[in-house]
Design a protein around this motif. Sequence first.
Motif, PDB file in Angstrom:
ATOM      1  N   LEU A  53      33.259   9.279  98.787  1.00 33.90           N
ATOM      2  CA  LEU A  53      34.028  10.434  99.224  1.00 33.90           C
ATOM      3  C   LEU A  53      33.062  11.523  99.677  1.00 33.90           C
ATOM      4  O   LEU A  53      31.905  11.570  99.259  1.00 33.90           O
ATOM      5  N   ASP A  54      33.558  12.432 100.491  1.00 31.81           N
ATOM      6  CA  ASP A  54      32.731  13.514 101.031  1.00 31.81           C
ATOM      7  C   ASP A  54      32.570  14.624  99.993  1.00 31.81           C
ATOM      8  O   ASP A  54      33.210  14.620  98.940  1.00 31.81           O
ATOM      9  N   GLY A  55      31.728  15.598 100.298  1.00 32.59           N
ATOM     10  CA  GLY A  55      31.510  16.717  99.395  1.00 32.59           C
ATOM     11  C   GLY A  55      30.848  16.259  98.113  1.00 32.59           C
ATOM     12  O   GLY A  55      29.862  15.512  98.127  1.00 32.59           O
ATOM     13  N   ASP A  56      31.425  16.655  96.978  1.00 34.10           N
ATOM     14  CA  ASP A  56      30.872  16.252  95.687  1.00 34.10           C
ATOM     15  C   ASP A  56      31.100  14.772  95.393  1.00 34.10           C
ATOM     16  O   ASP A  56      30.538  14.224  94.435  1.00 34.10           O
ATOM     17  N   GLY A  57      31.958  14.125  96.190  1.00 33.61           N
ATOM     18  CA  GLY A  57      32.149  12.681  96.043  1.00 33.61           C
ATOM     19  C   GLY A  57      32.933  12.258  94.834  1.00 33.61           C
ATOM     20  O   GLY A  57      32.844  11.111  94.394  1.00 33.61           O
ATOM     21  N   GLU A  58      33.726  13.191  94.259  1.00 28.66           N
ATOM     22  CA  GLU A  58      34.399  12.889  93.003  1.00 28.66           C
ATOM     23  C   GLU A  58      35.902  12.678  93.132  1.00 28.66           C
ATOM     24  O   GLU A  58      36.473  11.856  92.411  1.00 28.66           O
ATOM     25  N   SER A  59      36.560  13.420  94.020  1.00 28.19           N
ATOM     26  CA  SER A  59      38.018  13.363  94.031  1.00 28.19           C
ATOM     27  C   SER A  59      38.577  13.898  95.347  1.00 28.19           C
ATOM     28  O   SER A  59      37.842  14.356  96.228  1.00 28.19           O
ATOM     29  N   PHE A  60      39.920  13.861  95.468  1.00 27.65           N
ATOM     30  CA  PHE A  60      40.607  14.305  96.686  1.00 27.65           C
ATOM     31  C   PHE A  60      40.869  15.814  96.628  1.00 27.65           C
ATOM     32  O   PHE A  60      42.011  16.264  96.495  1.00 27.65           O
ATOM     33  N   SER A  61      39.812  16.596  96.735  1.00 24.82           N
ATOM     34  CA  SER A  61      39.936  18.041  96.705  1.00 24.82           C
ATOM     35  C   SER A  61      39.230  18.629  97.930  1.00 24.82           C
ATOM     36  O   SER A  61      38.510  17.905  98.627  1.00 24.82           O
ATOM     37  N   PRO A  62      39.414  19.912  98.214  1.00 29.63           N
ATOM     38  CA  PRO A  62      38.785  20.502  99.405  1.00 29.63           C
ATOM     39  C   PRO A  62      37.272  20.355  99.452  1.00 29.63           C
ATOM     40  O   PRO A  62      36.686  20.260 100.530  1.00 29.63           O
ATOM     41  N   ASP A  63      36.611  20.337  98.278  1.00 32.90           N
ATOM     42  CA  ASP A  63      35.166  20.182  98.235  1.00 32.90           C
ATOM     43  C   ASP A  63      34.718  18.868  97.607  1.00 32.90           C
ATOM     44  O   ASP A  63      33.537  18.661  97.340  1.00 32.90           O
ATOM     45  N   GLY A 110      39.281   5.781  81.381  1.00 33.92           N
ATOM     46  CA  GLY A 110      38.723   4.586  80.764  1.00 33.92           C
ATOM     47  C   GLY A 110      37.350   4.808  80.166  1.00 33.92           C
ATOM     48  O   GLY A 110      37.087   5.813  79.490  1.00 33.92           O
ATOM     49  N   ASP A 111      36.450   3.856  80.456  1.00 30.56           N
ATOM     50  CA  ASP A 111      35.092   3.976  79.947  1.00 30.56           C
ATOM     51  C   ASP A 111      34.114   4.390  81.041  1.00 30.56           C
ATOM     52  O   ASP A 111      32.900   4.166  80.932  1.00 30.56           O
ATOM     53  N   LEU A 112      34.621   5.016  82.102  1.00 30.98           N
ATOM     54  CA  LEU A 112      33.743   5.507  83.166  1.00 30.98           C
ATOM     55  C   LEU A 112      32.849   6.617  82.619  1.00 30.98           C
ATOM     56  O   LEU A 112      33.275   7.433  81.803  1.00 30.98           O
ATOM     57  N   ARG A 113      31.613   6.631  83.109  1.00 37.25           N
ATOM     58  CA  ARG A 113      30.640   7.603  82.595  1.00 37.25           C
ATOM     59  C   ARG A 113      30.158   8.576  83.663  1.00 37.25           C
ATOM     60  O   ARG A 113      29.257   9.385  83.414  1.00 37.25           O
ATOM     61  N   ASP A 114      30.766   8.531  84.829  1.00 35.00           N
ATOM     62  CA  ASP A 114      30.291   9.343  85.944  1.00 35.00           C
ATOM     63  C   ASP A 114      31.490   9.732  86.798  1.00 35.00           C
ATOM     64  O   ASP A 114      32.312   8.880  87.147  1.00 35.00           O
ATOM     65  N   PHE A 115      31.616  10.997  87.128  1.00 31.98           N
ATOM     66  CA  PHE A 115      32.704  11.429  87.999  1.00 31.98           C
ATOM     67  C   PHE A 115      32.450  11.053  89.452  1.00 31.98           C
ATOM     68  O   PHE A 115      33.385  10.891  90.229  1.00 31.98           O
TER      69      PHE A 115
END
Length: 434
Positions: A296-306, A316-321
């Motif tokens: 993903l673009d920006g911070d690469g974490e989620s569907f947000s403007p940045d 779950g057991d994810l360790r990184d956003f």
Amino acid sequence: MSVSVNLPLNSRGKLASSLPAEQLAEITELFENRLEGHSLDAPFYTDPAIFKIDMHAIFGQHWIFAASVAELPEPGDYVTVDYGPYSLIVLRNDEGGVNVLHNVCRHRGARVLTESTGSTGNLVCGYHSWTYSPEGNLIHASAPGETKFDKSCFGLKRAHGREYAGLIFVCMADEPPADFEETAKIFEPYLAPHDLPKTKVAYQQNIIEEANWKLVMENNRECYHCDGHPELACSLFPTWGLTEGLVPAHLEEVWDRNTQAQAALEKRCQRYGIPYEVFEELDTRVAGIRISRESLDGDGESFSPDGHRLSKKLLGDLRDFRLGRCSMHLQPNSWFHFLSDHVVTFAVFPINEHQTLVRTTWLVADDAVEGDDYDLEKLTHTWKQTNLQDKAFVELCQAGANSPVYEPGPYMKSEYQVEAFINWYVQRVQEHLA
């Protein structure tokens, strides 16, 4: 879990006899003469008879995504799923499995459950109070003066249900396609780190789009139109579906940024042992699939403007956003985005030849607290806006298909997944008509 099915309406003989022979021959010829690499002829999007065939050949024969486990967390929880002439009850049973029952009372055909979601013990028809167990067995029916009434002959009709990696699928065929088990083995390792059984529903949106269900699916299978999604383009690279040599000049910088972000994402996936490779068999298997993990673009974490996370709770057991999104397409009616902080599921349910229900569900960690860990409006904003934009796009296409001057146009190279979806659809219907 599987339950037995008894659905004579799905037989080929019944389908053939329900349409005049001349009309069926014309429709069969339309499928045979379909021009590869082009959109379908107008009747595929407008003809009630073809819609009826779609309901038999596609939605009556194949595995359909119905819900996630987060929608049925406890025994007795249910959702009702309606498409075309069908209505199904998907119910969590006491053993933790799923019962799938036709929502048609065996007395005089009334809908048994009328709400889209809820919780119940026994199932009671509101018309004459016929009462069924969660397995569909008729356990009570007042029958004054009836001496030969055998309740065992009047249980609710059943369909098949399967649950894989927290996703629930239903199938009404007498013998469901056998390769779905193999497809599930493909996607389960991608989804397992997100641990859907430990999520909850944050929000669900139902939109009725005034368009044929195939137009809805075609629109989803390409990003050629993604310039029309300004909110989504903040985080989803609009170069999705493009390859070297197909990138327009105005997207070259975006392409370079995407390439760098994808390389960084793949290194993180390798570090955590998370699968990310593209697996794509959209029209070369009956249970068609495409799955991959993409940056993903920006911070690469989620569907947000940045591109920043929208929930403070990892799934779950994810360790990184910063793990981008795991994107999955399944034929014929669903697509998904699995992120580190939330999941978005999309299910398409045809209503008639020119109307389609699109159900979008946002899932967050089951211990995430609204207002503290996530802001609901921010969580849902991007896809709420994108869904409304897609609704407008597909309704424009439906209006065009209704025009006497419409004729099939060519798919661009970046729309290869649209062609794959249509090819899958044509193959399945032809197999059924044969």
